[in-house]
Scaffold this motif. Structure first.
Motif, PDB file in Angstrom:
ATOM      1  N   ASP A  53     -53.978  -2.326 -20.186  1.00  0.00           N
ATOM      2  CA  ASP A  53     -53.187  -2.032 -18.986  1.00  0.00           C
ATOM      3  C   ASP A  53     -51.974  -2.956 -18.899  1.00  0.00           C
ATOM      4  O   ASP A  53     -50.856  -2.506 -18.623  1.00  0.00           O
ATOM      5  CB  ASP A  53     -54.040  -2.171 -17.719  1.00  0.00           C
ATOM      6  N   SER A  57     -48.105  -1.836 -19.358  1.00  0.00           N
ATOM      7  CA  SER A  57     -47.187  -2.100 -18.252  1.00  0.00           C
ATOM      8  C   SER A  57     -45.942  -2.832 -18.740  1.00  0.00           C
ATOM      9  O   SER A  57     -44.818  -2.524 -18.324  1.00  0.00           O
ATOM     10  CB  SER A  57     -47.906  -2.916 -17.174  1.00  0.00           C
ATOM     11  N   ASP A  61     -42.116  -1.343 -18.639  1.00  0.00           N
ATOM     12  CA  ASP A  61     -40.980  -2.039 -18.036  1.00  0.00           C
ATOM     13  C   ASP A  61     -39.802  -2.072 -19.001  1.00  0.00           C
ATOM     14  O   ASP A  61     -38.652  -1.835 -18.612  1.00  0.00           O
ATOM     15  CB  ASP A  61     -41.377  -3.466 -17.657  1.00  0.00           C
ATOM     16  N   SER A  66     -41.216   3.430 -14.305  1.00  0.00           N
ATOM     17  CA  SER A  66     -41.954   2.710 -13.274  1.00  0.00           C
ATOM     18  C   SER A  66     -42.902   3.667 -12.565  1.00  0.00           C
ATOM     19  O   SER A  66     -42.833   4.887 -12.731  1.00  0.00           O
ATOM     20  CB  SER A  66     -40.990   2.097 -12.263  1.00  0.00           C
TER      21      SER A  66
END
Length: 229
Positions: A53, A57, A61, A66
């Protein structure tokens, strides 16, 4: 508005319109989801991180996406993605088959060169399916099953000794129905013999077939089946 592929360095990006939903077997953002994006991330053969995760993420980014999303990971070269389209169904597949697996191993699964992971090079078949009509929740489940069956058929037809790899992942996306499954226009059947399921099967089969043709599976150097359980 539909879902389109964007290519990036070491990644594939799909931005998902508002009002869409999906079902995925991905380790990151899997299950019944309403993602803002889907990523297919290329990772190295030596990738060992378990904080997926956090890793996804960070990559998201860097790719400028997003919100909630779904991330697939693969050691295959994502730049070699294969795309197919059949009557309102679009499919993208990255096909890396270095160590295929059977769903249920045969009795001889424990012999030397087959059951261990020594020298294992990860290979993954990741599939993104976009259906342009609303699928009910049960139809999403059926569509994932149809996708898996079509993938397995393409592998068997190509002489690959397995129904997939141990790390395969799939995501099926569609507009979310505006009401319950009985709403006009909502597709409730996506099995292999249904109208839309047949289209999904044909598109997935074609993408996996073409991916295997471009990057064929080869037995290991010892002459074994190259299967890892």
């Amino acid at each position: 508005m539909s879902v389109e592929l964007e290519r990036a360095e070491g990644a594939l990006v799909w931005r998902v319109p508002r009002g869409w939903w999906g079902l995925s077997s991905a380790a990151v953002g899997g299950g019944l989801v309403r993602p803002c994006w889907v990523l297919n991330l290329g990772v190295g053969d030596d990738f060992t991180r378990t904080d997926l995760d956090r890793y996804a993420s960070s990559r998201a980014d860097g790719l400028g996406v997003s919100g909630p999303g779904t991330a697939l990971l693969t050691a295959a070269d994502v730049s070699q993605v294969v795309a197919t389209e059949v009557d309102g169904v679009r499919v993208w597949a990255t096909v890396g088959v270095t160590k295929p697996t059977w769903a249920v191993p045969p009795e001889r699964a424990g012999h030397d060169g087959v059951s261990g992971r020594e020298g294992y090079v990860p290979g993954t078949i990741n599939i993104v399916v976009v259906v342009t009509v609303p699928l009910s929740a049960s139809a999403l489940v059926q569509a994932v099953g149809t996708t898996t069956e079509a993938k397995a058929q393409a592998l068997v037809e190509a002489g690959v000794p397995g129904t997939g790899t141990a790390s395969d992942a799939v995501v099926v996306l569609s507009p979310e129905p505006p009401g319950d499954a009985g709403h006009a226009g909502t597709v409730v059947f996506a099995g292999v013999r249904s109208e839309w399921g047949g289209r999904i099967a044909a598109a997935v089969h074609g993408a996996v077939r073409d991916g295997l043709a471009a990057h064929p599976w080869e037995p290991d150097a010892a002459g074994g089946a190259g299967v890892v359980w």
